[in-house]
Design a protein around this motif. Structure first.
Motif, PDB file in Angstrom:
ATOM      1  N   MET A  80      19.122  15.047  -6.069  1.00 26.22           N
ATOM      2  CA  MET A  80      20.007  15.328  -7.194  1.00 26.22           C
ATOM      3  C   MET A  80      19.151  15.409  -8.479  1.00 26.22           C
ATOM      4  O   MET A  80      18.244  14.609  -8.671  1.00 26.22           O
ATOM      5  CB  MET A  80      21.052  14.226  -7.341  1.00 26.22           C
ATOM      6  CG  MET A  80      22.001  14.136  -6.136  1.00 26.22           C
ATOM      7  SD  MET A  80      23.117  12.723  -6.223  1.00 26.22           S
ATOM      8  CE  MET A  80      24.201  13.258  -7.557  1.00 26.22           C
ATOM      9  N   SER A  81      19.360  16.432  -9.317  1.00 22.50           N
ATOM     10  CA  SER A  81      20.389  17.444  -9.362  1.00 22.50           C
ATOM     11  C   SER A  81      19.803  18.842  -9.136  1.00 22.50           C
ATOM     12  O   SER A  81      20.157  19.804  -9.827  1.00 22.50           O
ATOM     13  CB  SER A  81      21.069  17.417 -10.725  1.00 22.50           C
ATOM     14  OG  SER A  81      21.776  16.218 -10.939  1.00 22.50           O
TER      15      SER A  81
ATOM     16  N   LEU B 114      20.261  21.581  -7.326  1.00 21.06           N
ATOM     17  CA  LEU B 114      21.343  22.105  -6.496  1.00 21.06           C
ATOM     18  C   LEU B 114      20.999  23.484  -5.932  1.00 21.06           C
ATOM     19  O   LEU B 114      20.556  24.376  -6.654  1.00 21.06           O
ATOM     20  CB  LEU B 114      22.624  22.191  -7.319  1.00 21.06           C
ATOM     21  CG  LEU B 114      23.917  22.535  -6.586  1.00 21.06           C
ATOM     22  CD1 LEU B 114      24.276  21.437  -5.592  1.00 21.06           C
ATOM     23  CD2 LEU B 114      25.050  22.723  -7.599  1.00 21.06           C
TER      24      LEU B 114
ATOM     25  N   GLY C 242      25.419  24.412  -1.927  1.00 20.76           N
ATOM     26  CA  GLY C 242      26.045  23.142  -2.272  1.00 20.76           C
ATOM     27  C   GLY C 242      25.237  21.926  -1.907  1.00 20.76           C
ATOM     28  O   GLY C 242      25.617  20.809  -2.246  1.00 20.76           O
ATOM     29  N   SER C 243      24.110  22.087  -1.202  1.00 22.92           N
ATOM     30  CA  SER C 243      23.243  20.957  -0.881  1.00 22.92           C
ATOM     31  C   SER C 243      22.211  20.776  -1.988  1.00 22.92           C
ATOM     32  O   SER C 243      22.043  21.628  -2.860  1.00 22.92           O
ATOM     33  CB  SER C 243      22.555  21.176   0.471  1.00 22.92           C
ATOM     34  OG  SER C 243      21.646  22.263   0.386  1.00 22.92           O
ATOM     35  N   TYR C 244      21.515  19.654  -1.949  1.00 26.60           N
ATOM     36  CA  TYR C 244      20.457  19.393  -2.910  1.00 26.60           C
ATOM     37  C   TYR C 244      19.104  19.575  -2.241  1.00 26.60           C
ATOM     38  O   TYR C 244      18.904  19.197  -1.087  1.00 26.60           O
ATOM     39  CB  TYR C 244      20.573  17.968  -3.468  1.00 26.60           C
ATOM     40  CG  TYR C 244      21.773  17.772  -4.363  1.00 26.60           C
ATOM     41  CD1 TYR C 244      21.791  18.317  -5.642  1.00 26.60           C
ATOM     42  CD2 TYR C 244      22.887  17.078  -3.922  1.00 26.60           C
ATOM     43  CE1 TYR C 244      22.894  18.155  -6.478  1.00 26.60           C
ATOM     44  CE2 TYR C 244      23.990  16.907  -4.747  1.00 26.60           C
ATOM     45  CZ  TYR C 244      23.986  17.450  -6.021  1.00 26.60           C
ATOM     46  OH  TYR C 244      25.074  17.294  -6.829  1.00 26.60           O
TER      47      TYR C 244
ATOM     48  N   ASP D   4      18.906  16.564 -15.916  1.00 29.22           N
ATOM     49  CA  ASP D   4      20.207  17.214 -15.823  1.00 29.22           C
ATOM     50  C   ASP D   4      21.145  16.669 -16.912  1.00 29.22           C
ATOM     51  O   ASP D   4      20.829  15.683 -17.593  1.00 29.22           O
ATOM     52  CB  ASP D   4      20.801  16.951 -14.432  1.00 29.22           C
ATOM     53  CG  ASP D   4      22.028  17.786 -14.157  1.00 29.22           C
ATOM     54  OD1 ASP D   4      21.966  19.009 -14.376  1.00 29.22           O
ATOM     55  OD2 ASP D   4      23.052  17.226 -13.735  1.00 29.22           O
TER      56      ASP D   4
ATOM     57  N   LYS E 199      25.818  19.740   3.660  1.00 35.61           N
ATOM     58  CA  LYS E 199      26.383  20.144   2.381  1.00 35.61           C
ATOM     59  C   LYS E 199      27.022  18.922   1.715  1.00 35.61           C
ATOM     60  O   LYS E 199      27.773  18.202   2.342  1.00 35.61           O
ATOM     61  CB  LYS E 199      27.421  21.249   2.593  1.00 35.61           C
ATOM     62  CG  LYS E 199      27.989  21.781   1.281  1.00 35.61           C
ATOM     63  CD  LYS E 199      28.904  22.969   1.557  1.00 35.61           C
ATOM     64  CE  LYS E 199      29.431  23.531   0.240  1.00 35.61           C
ATOM     65  NZ  LYS E 199      30.303  24.693   0.446  1.00 35.61           N
TER      66      LYS E 199
ATOM     67  N   LEU F 180      30.007  17.565  -4.777  1.00 32.85           N
ATOM     68  CA  LEU F 180      29.625  17.058  -6.081  1.00 32.85           C
ATOM     69  C   LEU F 180      30.597  15.961  -6.493  1.00 32.85           C
ATOM     70  O   LEU F 180      31.793  16.104  -6.338  1.00 32.85           O
ATOM     71  CB  LEU F 180      29.642  18.189  -7.114  1.00 32.85           C
ATOM     72  CG  LEU F 180      28.604  19.294  -6.860  1.00 32.85           C
ATOM     73  CD1 LEU F 180      28.790  20.369  -7.923  1.00 32.85           C
ATOM     74  CD2 LEU F 180      27.206  18.750  -6.902  1.00 32.85           C
TER      75      LEU F 180
END
Length: 273
Positions: free
Chosen positions: A24-25, A27, A31-33, A173, A269, A272
């Motif tokens: 994180m973050s 991205l 939708g996965s990191y 972020d 996935k 958030l």
């Protein structure tokens, strides 16, 4: 004639920890990191056929949870390289028993060090700001323990806390707790070099060029948005003992041949939060 040393032929990597190692973050479109550990694995795999990678990190985990849920699993994989970053979430809690944190980190290192060829520890990065400033003494106490354990167990310490570039708010972020894609890239470069690989970016630690600061109204608007969307929910979770990672599985739970995120079914996935 002087030649560059050949990097050690590491054939596997296991990463354990919390949101920092989950990625994180940073991205991805699906939708996965991604994050620094995935970037590092991709680099290591590029020159090593059959390279294997696991990432057991889950956002929000405290050092006790990392020890209970991740350490034995990681040790059993007998990977060439294991990275361990944990304890920072503990230091950010309203109440924190630093003696317990030090003891659990020591337990983790003592169990992991004999299981791998190279154990990598970190002094985590931290941006400037009033929210984190009150926790800084705890963080520095944690990092002193990291240094002591590394010296005792011949582990590598990657000093991100002392890197000027990573204090730049532009590398963080909007939640002010997690690095951007560029921040994660720089961390991957730091770990890459610490493992003996030739630099791809020798100036990863150098601050970004200065830019004009945003206008006062823009800063205040951003502060209000941060407080409403990120700070207040974060405080709420701290006070109630909840975690953003409750119920989430490990990012990549098995030590398997590395594939890119676009084709790798092991990358779950993440919703958030």
């Amino acid at each position: 004639m002087q030649t560059n040393p050949v990097p050690p032929p590491y054939s596997s990597l296991v990463a354990i920890g919390d949101s920092f190692t989950e990625g994180m973050s940073d991205l991805l479109p699906n939708g996965s990191y991604r994050g620094w550990a995935d970037v590092l694995a991709a680099r290591m795999a590029a020159g090593t056929p059959g390279f294997r990678y696991a990432n057991l990190a889950v956002r929000g985990k405290l050092i006790g949870q990392i020890v209970d849920e991740q350490v034995d699993r990681a040790a059993a994989m007998n990977a060439d390289v294991v990275t361990l970053v944990g304890g920072l979430n503990d230091t950010l809690r309203p109440k924190c028993d630093m003696g317990r944190v030090r003891g659990l980190l020591t337990e983790a290192v003592e169990r992991l060090a004999p299981s791998c060829r190279r154990l990598v520890l970190m002094r985590s990065p931290a941006r400037q700001g009033p929210v984190l400033e009150r926790f800084r003494p705890r963080m520095e106490e944690l990092f002193t323990t990291v240094d002591e354990l590394a010296a005792k167990h011949s582990a590598v310490v990657v000093d991100l806390y002392g890197a000027p570039a990573l204090g730049d708010p532009r590398l963080w972020d909007v939640d002010r707790l997690h690095l951007t894609a560029e921040g994660h890239r720089r961390v991957a470069e730091a770990v890459w070099q610490s493992l003996g690989y030739p630099p791809e970016d020798a100036e990863w630690h150098v601050p970004m060029p200065a830019t004009a600061p945003p206008a006062w109204l823009h800063r205040r608007t951003a502060d209000l948005r941060f407080a409403r969307q990120h700070l207040l929910p974060w405080i709420g979770r701290r006070l109630t003992g909840r975690s953003s990672g409750d119920g989430l599985p490990a990012k990549r739970p098995e030590l398997l041949p590395y594939e890119t995120p676009e084709t790798d079914e092991g990358l779950h996935k993440r919703a958030l939060r």
